[in-house]
Design a protein around this motif. Sequence first.
Motif, mmCIF file in Angstrom:
data_model
loop_
_atom_site.group_PDB
_atom_site.id
_atom_site.type_symbol
_atom_site.label_atom_id
_atom_site.label_comp_id
_atom_site.label_asym_id
_atom_site.label_seq_id
_atom_site.Cartn_x
_atom_site.Cartn_y
_atom_site.Cartn_z
ATOM 1 N N SER A 284 33.225 2.519 24.111
ATOM 2 C CA SER A 284 33.601 3.592 23.190
ATOM 3 C C SER A 284 33.954 4.864 23.947
ATOM 4 C CB SER A 284 32.451 3.873 22.213
ATOM 5 O OG SER A 284 31.319 4.359 22.907
ATOM 6 N N GLU A 285 34.768 5.698 23.310
ATOM 7 C CA GLU A 285 35.117 7.005 23.852
ATOM 8 C C GLU A 285 34.278 8.055 23.140
ATOM 9 O OE1 GLU A 285 39.326 7.771 23.976
ATOM 10 O OE2 GLU A 285 39.759 5.614 23.947
ATOM 11 N N ARG A 286 33.567 8.853 23.916
ATOM 12 C CA ARG A 286 32.588 9.761 23.318
ATOM 13 C C ARG A 286 33.208 10.710 22.300
ATOM 14 N NH1 ARG A 286 32.412 10.712 28.705
ATOM 15 N NH2 ARG A 286 30.262 9.977 28.776
ATOM 16 N N GLU A 287 34.467 11.125 22.540
ATOM 17 C CA GLU A 287 35.077 12.081 21.617
ATOM 18 C C GLU A 287 35.522 11.430 20.309
ATOM 19 O OE1 GLU A 287 38.228 10.652 24.537
ATOM 20 O OE2 GLU A 287 36.135 11.339 24.593
ATOM 21 N N ARG A 288 35.512 10.099 20.257
ATOM 22 C CA ARG A 288 35.916 9.401 19.040
ATOM 23 C C ARG A 288 34.729 8.899 18.217
ATOM 24 N NH1 ARG A 288 41.314 8.245 18.721
ATOM 25 N NH2 ARG A 288 42.533 8.611 20.623
ATOM 26 N N ILE A 289 33.544 9.186 18.661
ATOM 27 C CA ILE A 289 32.352 8.797 17.912
ATOM 28 C C ILE A 289 32.056 9.861 16.869
ATOM 29 C CG2 ILE A 289 29.883 8.341 18.051
ATOM 30 C CD1 ILE A 289 30.350 7.257 20.875
ATOM 31 N N LEU A 290 31.918 9.448 15.638
ATOM 32 C CA LEU A 290 31.623 10.356 14.530
ATOM 33 C C LEU A 290 30.130 10.323 14.228
ATOM 34 C CD1 LEU A 290 34.503 9.202 12.152
ATOM 35 C CD2 LEU A 290 34.576 11.071 13.813
ATOM 36 N N ARG A 291 29.591 11.449 13.875
ATOM 37 C CA ARG A 291 28.177 11.482 13.476
ATOM 38 C C ARG A 291 27.996 12.412 12.300
ATOM 39 N NH1 ARG A 291 23.244 14.120 14.280
ATOM 40 N NH2 ARG A 291 24.171 15.732 15.584
ATOM 41 N N ASN A 292 27.198 11.989 11.347
ATOM 42 C CA ASN A 292 26.860 12.853 10.213
ATOM 43 C C ASN A 292 25.500 12.454 9.660
ATOM 44 O OD1 ASN A 292 28.652 10.479 9.126
ATOM 45 N ND2 ASN A 292 27.391 11.114 7.381
ATOM 46 N N ASP A 293 24.779 13.429 9.159
ATOM 47 C CA ASP A 293 23.518 13.159 8.486
ATOM 48 C C ASP A 293 23.802 12.482 7.146
ATOM 49 O OD1 ASP A 293 22.171 14.346 10.569
ATOM 50 O OD2 ASP A 293 21.994 16.294 9.576
ATOM 51 N N VAL A 294 22.904 11.594 6.743
ATOM 52 C CA VAL A 294 23.098 10.801 5.531
ATOM 53 C C VAL A 294 22.339 11.438 4.368
ATOM 54 C CG1 VAL A 294 22.737 8.543 4.454
ATOM 55 C CG2 VAL A 294 23.422 8.696 6.869
ATOM 56 N N HIS A 295 23.068 11.725 3.296
ATOM 57 C CA HIS A 295 22.496 12.317 2.095
ATOM 58 C C HIS A 295 22.723 11.408 0.886
ATOM 59 C CE1 HIS A 295 22.882 15.804 4.776
ATOM 60 N NE2 HIS A 295 21.988 16.404 4.028
ATOM 61 N N HIS A 296 21.947 11.656 -0.145
ATOM 62 C CA HIS A 296 22.087 10.891 -1.385
ATOM 63 C C HIS A 296 21.494 11.704 -2.525
ATOM 64 C CE1 HIS A 296 17.755 9.821 -1.742
ATOM 65 N NE2 HIS A 296 17.799 9.933 -0.430
ATOM 66 N N PHE A 297 21.667 11.226 -3.726
ATOM 67 C CA PHE A 297 21.025 11.847 -4.889
ATOM 68 C C PHE A 297 19.656 11.216 -5.105
ATOM 69 C CE2 PHE A 297 24.730 13.541 -7.713
ATOM 70 C CZ PHE A 297 24.862 14.617 -6.869
ATOM 71 N N ALA A 298 18.611 12.046 -5.123
ATOM 72 C CA ALA A 298 17.290 11.561 -5.505
ATOM 73 C C ALA A 298 17.185 11.432 -7.015
ATOM 74 C CB ALA A 298 16.211 12.502 -4.980
ATOM 75 N N ALA A 299 17.953 12.232 -7.733
ATOM 76 C CA ALA A 299 17.996 12.168 -9.196
ATOM 77 C C ALA A 299 19.452 12.149 -9.622
ATOM 78 C CB ALA A 299 17.289 13.377 -9.808
ATOM 79 N N PRO A 300 19.838 11.254 -10.532
ATOM 80 C CA PRO A 300 21.241 11.201 -10.960
ATOM 81 C C PRO A 300 21.626 12.420 -11.784
ATOM 82 C CG PRO A 300 19.911 9.714 -12.294
ATOM 83 C CD PRO A 300 19.011 10.227 -11.203
ATOM 84 N N LEU A 301 22.917 12.661 -11.879
ATOM 85 C CA LEU A 301 23.414 13.707 -12.767
ATOM 86 C C LEU A 301 23.105 13.338 -14.213
ATOM 87 C CD1 LEU A 301 26.944 14.294 -11.186
ATOM 88 C CD2 LEU A 301 25.053 15.934 -11.190
ATOM 89 N N PRO A 302 23.047 14.322 -15.103
ATOM 90 C CA PRO A 302 22.870 14.005 -16.520
ATOM 91 C C PRO A 302 24.084 13.326 -17.133
ATOM 92 C CG PRO A 302 23.192 16.372 -16.226
ATOM 93 C CD PRO A 302 23.030 15.780 -14.864
ATOM 94 N N ALA A 303 25.260 13.546 -16.547
ATOM 95 C CA ALA A 303 26.502 12.933 -17.034
ATOM 96 C C ALA A 303 27.525 12.996 -15.917
ATOM 97 C CB ALA A 303 27.022 13.660 -18.276
ATOM 98 N N PHE A 304 28.547 12.171 -16.013
ATOM 99 C CA PHE A 304 29.652 12.189 -15.050
ATOM 100 C C PHE A 304 30.859 12.928 -15.609
ATOM 101 C CE2 PHE A 304 28.432 8.072 -12.574
ATOM 102 C CZ PHE A 304 27.347 8.743 -12.039
#
Length: 424
Positions: A284-304
Amino acid sequence: MPEAVVIGAGVGGLAAGVALRRAGWDVTVLERAGRLENVGSGLAVAANALRALDTLGLGDRVRELSRVQGELGVRRWDGRWLVSTTEDRARELYGDSVVLMPRATLVGLLAEALGGERLRLGVEVTGVDADTGTVRTSPAEGADGGRTDAGRTNAGRAGAGRAGAGRGAAGHEGVGEVRADLVVAADGIHSATRRALFPGHPGPVYSGVTAWRGLVPRPDVPVASTETWGRGLVFGAHLLAGDLVYFYATDVSPPGAVHADEREELLRRFGGWHQPIPALLRASERERILRNDVHHFAAPLPAFHRGRVALLGDAAHPMTPNLGQGACQAIEDAVVLAHVAGEGRGLAAYTAARLDRTAAITRRGVSICRATRLRNPVAVRLRDTGMSLAARLRPDLMLRSMDEVLGWRPPASAANGREPAGPA
């Protein structure tokens, strides 16, 4: 002809644009970035999403341009299988397996199906009125004039003759208001539209893990489509068409941690694991490695939805990547939304069709994420032993546990492309 504005040109937003066009809507897709997404990562398209893409006339193209996986499963860090299945068995159960492809390839297919004249790049949405469907826009900072990443399709004309999209009173390109019958907010996990519509919702929460992704040429060692679990660590590798390999990795980490060299960090964590993991990281090429923290919803929205606005994909239901369903659920959203809108039903029907399903999938992903985060040696041993024993007692466990996810079928009247295959 009813008019729709889609905010965001990721997988979900573009799929919504294509689906709405096929349902008889006049569509404009607005994207803040000056180029279409071209990140160096892969994407899993499972049986449920392939059926949805079939209704858009794109399923076969995705199958042609992707690689079907053979043996799939989970291993220990030393390479021993914990649970596995095969592509043939998945196809037998669901009529399709899972295919993998570069994310940019799917984005390009969707953009082509939408039509470049309907896609406007370099346009920032500064506000949305849910009651009237008014979308306020301005040129995005650093935008390159509304051309696609290939530089071939000028999207600057999109909407200029429809609802006045992109022109204010002074006629300045990219500034002004557009009023639509439907606004689709597909503006990602940090959606400004969602925050404005549901200010009381707590928003995404940190899962406790950070993730790396990358694409590398196939190394001179065998590559099987597997995910490998260790003590708080996960590494996945999947062979794509064109002898590319998509890899991803996660580790327990404080949010926002900064590393001077992501490649060295990965080698430090995974360099002693089974092949092809070390070989992939060294290639792998170090400059092409992507990194991000993983988030999610602990509680769903009341509606979409609220008023004339519908939320879609990560804007509506961000989830951890453990089930490989983030993009798949966004594609499902798009097909269901277009089905509801095409029948002239209210957006409450869209919420009713999508909220509970996506909330359940989000919860399942979080539970798997928690299992991968275990670091205590005794807890890890118990986890691995339990997985192996369950797989021996029920060989179809890996697939059958996904019945409710993979067995989904699009609304009957939406299946106006290739008829989805497989059991009902």
